[in-house]
Design a protein around this motif. Structure first.
Motif, PDB file in Angstrom:
ATOM      1  N   GLU A 352       0.838  -1.195   0.000  1.00 11.24           N
ATOM      2  CA  GLU A 352       0.000   0.000   0.000  1.00 11.24           C
ATOM      3  C   GLU A 352       0.871   1.242   0.000  1.00 11.24           C
ATOM      4  N   SER A 354       0.393   5.262   0.230  1.00  8.31           N
ATOM      5  CA  SER A 354      -0.630   6.279   0.478  1.00  8.31           C
ATOM      6  C   SER A 354       0.032   7.627   0.726  1.00  8.31           C
ATOM      7  N   SER A 387      -8.664   7.467  -4.991  1.00  7.50           N
ATOM      8  CA  SER A 387      -8.064   8.789  -5.008  1.00  7.50           C
ATOM      9  C   SER A 387      -9.134   9.846  -5.291  1.00  7.50           C
ATOM     10  N   LEU A 394      -4.826   6.371  -2.030  1.00 10.69           N
ATOM     11  CA  LEU A 394      -4.330   5.072  -1.568  1.00 10.69           C
ATOM     12  C   LEU A 394      -4.220   4.139  -2.766  1.00 10.69           C
TER      13      LEU A 394
END
Lengths: 403, 216
Positions: A352, A354, A387, A394
């Motif tokens: 991930e 972010s 987004s 993310l």
């Protein structure tokens, strides 16, 4: 619109069908089925001639069946060629004949069945379609008059003959439709819909693997070749500079040459890193992500729960995903902080990336995100993006990895 | 400058020759120049050199054999000065090496640096004398990255920290920046205070200042 198969041709208006080549092709297709049927017929005829007792008969029948099965691949090959008569769509390349392959057995089974049984049906349809009009057309040739079935009435004979001529083109329908149906069955057996897809995926995987190994080769070549030579050159230049007094005319030239060499080395270093980072091969994904994050102009927080090495294609895919995501983050997001998390769960690698930026990342604009999604797909993974305008963004990458 | 007995490990013949003649030119003695990690281990144990110079990537695997061999040698002889030359700016490698050295006699330089022959030989001397030398490029990247704790440092203090990381003495830093030694000492005290490194008798606090960043 031109029909590509007999089945779609059968759906065209009668006058078009009758004028097209499809009825003839269909007829040829169905009659060609007689050729492989000669083998079982010949075997049966042989048995008939020998006229054996019951045990010998069973034995001979079994042996005959074996012969037919052995001829299966040949019959299957013939069936493939025959299919082109009524189906213009190309068949996928036939896989090499391997006994373990289920496709091989399916194909042989179909061939044997069509040579022993199905051709009866084909012949039946052809006969039933052609017999009535041909019989009617032959009226003038039939015996007529007293004692015969046909009365000696010329206009009736002519009418019957004319009816036959009108009915004959209609026989094109059942023949074309039946040939089309048979071809559809043949295609379903010879080219099941999913084989095409599997082939595509495999070739894409091979392509990506090929690119990756090519990248590693280029990286190695540059590292062991050009880069080493440049370093050696810079040492030589450095030593040469020591031999030359500061005021000498060659001194500024040598200084310039050293500077150029240093620049070339720096550029080459960046180039090689973009091709394939050495740290990824040496120390694995976690170290490589740390390295990328360390280069990011936006501070990046790391949460890496990876121990041990992952399969190479997964590591490379994941690395380039993080690389691209962090480059986007620095370029477009306007974020003040980023975060990269990576962990494995249920035989998957989850990544991930972010940020606290302005969001609005759109895969439709630019090729970076779609390229990443494509890449993830080649190893059976996927890419998810959230987004919303106003942020945050993310990006999640899921890659299957058997450890 | 004293004469150093050097064991050199580098798989490129061209560069090995170049480095050997470079070191000879500056009056050092290359007691062995080898092309792979096993030979490096063997020669160091038999020849007991003053300093080891090694490439990271070496045969047989062309991975990080050179660095691994250096770490092993270091574990066996904690006082053996080691200078690692790398084609890349790898913070991972730099951190591993300096962790192994804790505070003394290790160096991590980009290969580009050997072209600056004077500075390179200078750096080798500092490693042999037990200082820590980290390539300015590695330091620059770390400083770029560690923006948050570093925002407390002034640009001048960052510059000084960079030079400290290169293993330079206060006097050398003063010469470089054209200031007095007292000013340098003041900057360093400022850096140490801002990085929460409590003052004690340990000489290696300046190295710890750099390590703080490397490990962050």
């Amino acid at each position: 619109m031109t029909a590509r198969t007999a089945l779609s041709a059968a759906a065209t208006p009668p006058w078009r069908l009758a004028r097209s080549a499809w009825p003839w092709r269909s007829l040829a297709y169905l009659l060609a089925g007689m050729i492989p049927a000669m083998l079982p017929l010949a075997l049966l005829a042989g048995i008939e001639l020998l006229n054996p007792g019951l045990p010998a008969l069973i034995l001979l029948l079994l042996a005959g069946l074996l012969v037919v099965v052995a001829a299966g691949p040949l019959i299957a090959w013939f069936d493939r060629r025959r299919l082109r008569l009524v189906d213009g769509r190309p068949l996928p390349q036939r896989p090499p004949l391997r006994l373990g392959e289920p496709g091989t057995w399916r194909e042989i089974g179909y061939a044997v069945l069509s040579a022993c049984v199905a051709w009866w049906l084909d012949l039946g349809v052809v006969m039933l379609s052609l017999f009535p009009p041909l019989l009617l057309m032959s009226a003038p040739l039939q015996p007529s008059g007293p004692g015969a079935e046909l009365p000696a009435v010329p206009w009736l004979t002519a009418l019957l003959c004319a009816a036959g001529c009108v009915l004959l083109p209609l026989a094109a329908y059942p023949i074309t439709a039946w040939a089309g149906a048979r071809a559809a069955v043949a295609r379903a057996v010879l080219a099941p819909a999913d084989t095409d897809l599997v082939e595509v995926l495999r070739s894409r995987e091979r392509l990506v693997d090929g690119f990756d190994s090519e990248r590693r080769r280029i990286e190695r070549d540059l590292h062991d070749g050009a880069q080493q030579r440049l370093v050696a050159l810079s040492v030589t230049l450095g030593l040469a500079r020591l031999q030359v007094a500061d005021g000498h005319a060659a001194a500024p030239l040598l200084d310039d040459a050293r500077q150029q060499t240093a620049l070339a080395l720096a550029e080459l270093r960046e180039l090689i890193r973009g091709v394939h980072p050495q740290i990824l091969s040496d120390r694995g994904l976690a170290a490589a992500i740390r390295d990328v994050a360390g280069r990011s102009p936006v501070p990046v927080e790391l949460d890496l729960r990876l121990d041990g090495r992952l399969p190479a294609p997964v590591e490379v895919t994941a690395y380039f995903a993080v690389n691209e995501a962090l480059a986007n983050l620095a370029r477009h997001s306007g974020a003040a902080r980023g975060r990269v998390a990576a962990w494995t769960q249920d035989r998957r690698l989850l990544l991930e990336v972010s940020d606290d930026g302005t969001g609005g990342a759109d895969p439709a604009r630019g090729t970076g995100l779609t390229g990443l999604a494509d890449r993830a797909a080649t190893v059976g993974g996927r890419l998810l993006l959230a987004s919303p305008a106003g942020g945050p963004t993310l990006l999640r990458v899921e890659l299957p990895c058997e450890r | 400058m004293r004469t150093l007995r050097v064991v050199l490990a580098e798989d490129s013949v061209l560069l090995r020759e170049g480095l050997t003649s470079l070191l000879r030119h500056f009056g050092h003695e290359v007691v062995a120049a080898v092309g792979d990690a096993d030979a490096l281990r063997e020669r160091v144990s038999t020849l007991d050199p003053d300093v080891v110079v090694t490439d990271v990537r070496m045969p047989p695997g062309f991975s990080d054999e050179g660095l691994r061999a250096a770490l092993e040698l270091r574990a066996a002889r904690p006082r053996l000065p080691i200078l690692v030359l790398s084609q890349y700016v790898e913070q991972t490698y730099a951190t591993e090496l300096i962790d192994a050295g804790r505070a003394a006699g290790t160096g991590y330089l980009l290969k580009d640096r050997v072209g600056e022959v004077g500075e390179f030989v200078d750096a080798l001397g500092r490693v042999a004398d037990g200082h820590t030398v980290i390539d300015p490029e590695v330091v620059r990247q770390l400083l770029d990255r560690r923006r948050d704790p570093l925002h407390r440092l002034t640009p001048r203090e960052r510059e000084v920290l960079g030079l400290v990381a290169e293993g330079r003495s206060n006097a050398a830093i003063a010469r470089r920046l054209v200031v007095t030694e007292a000013a340098v000492a003041k900057h360093i005290a400022g850096i140490l205070a801002k990085l929460d490194l409590p003052p004690d008798a340990d000489d290696h606090r300046r190295v710890l200042a750099v390590l703080t960043y490397l490990r962050a």
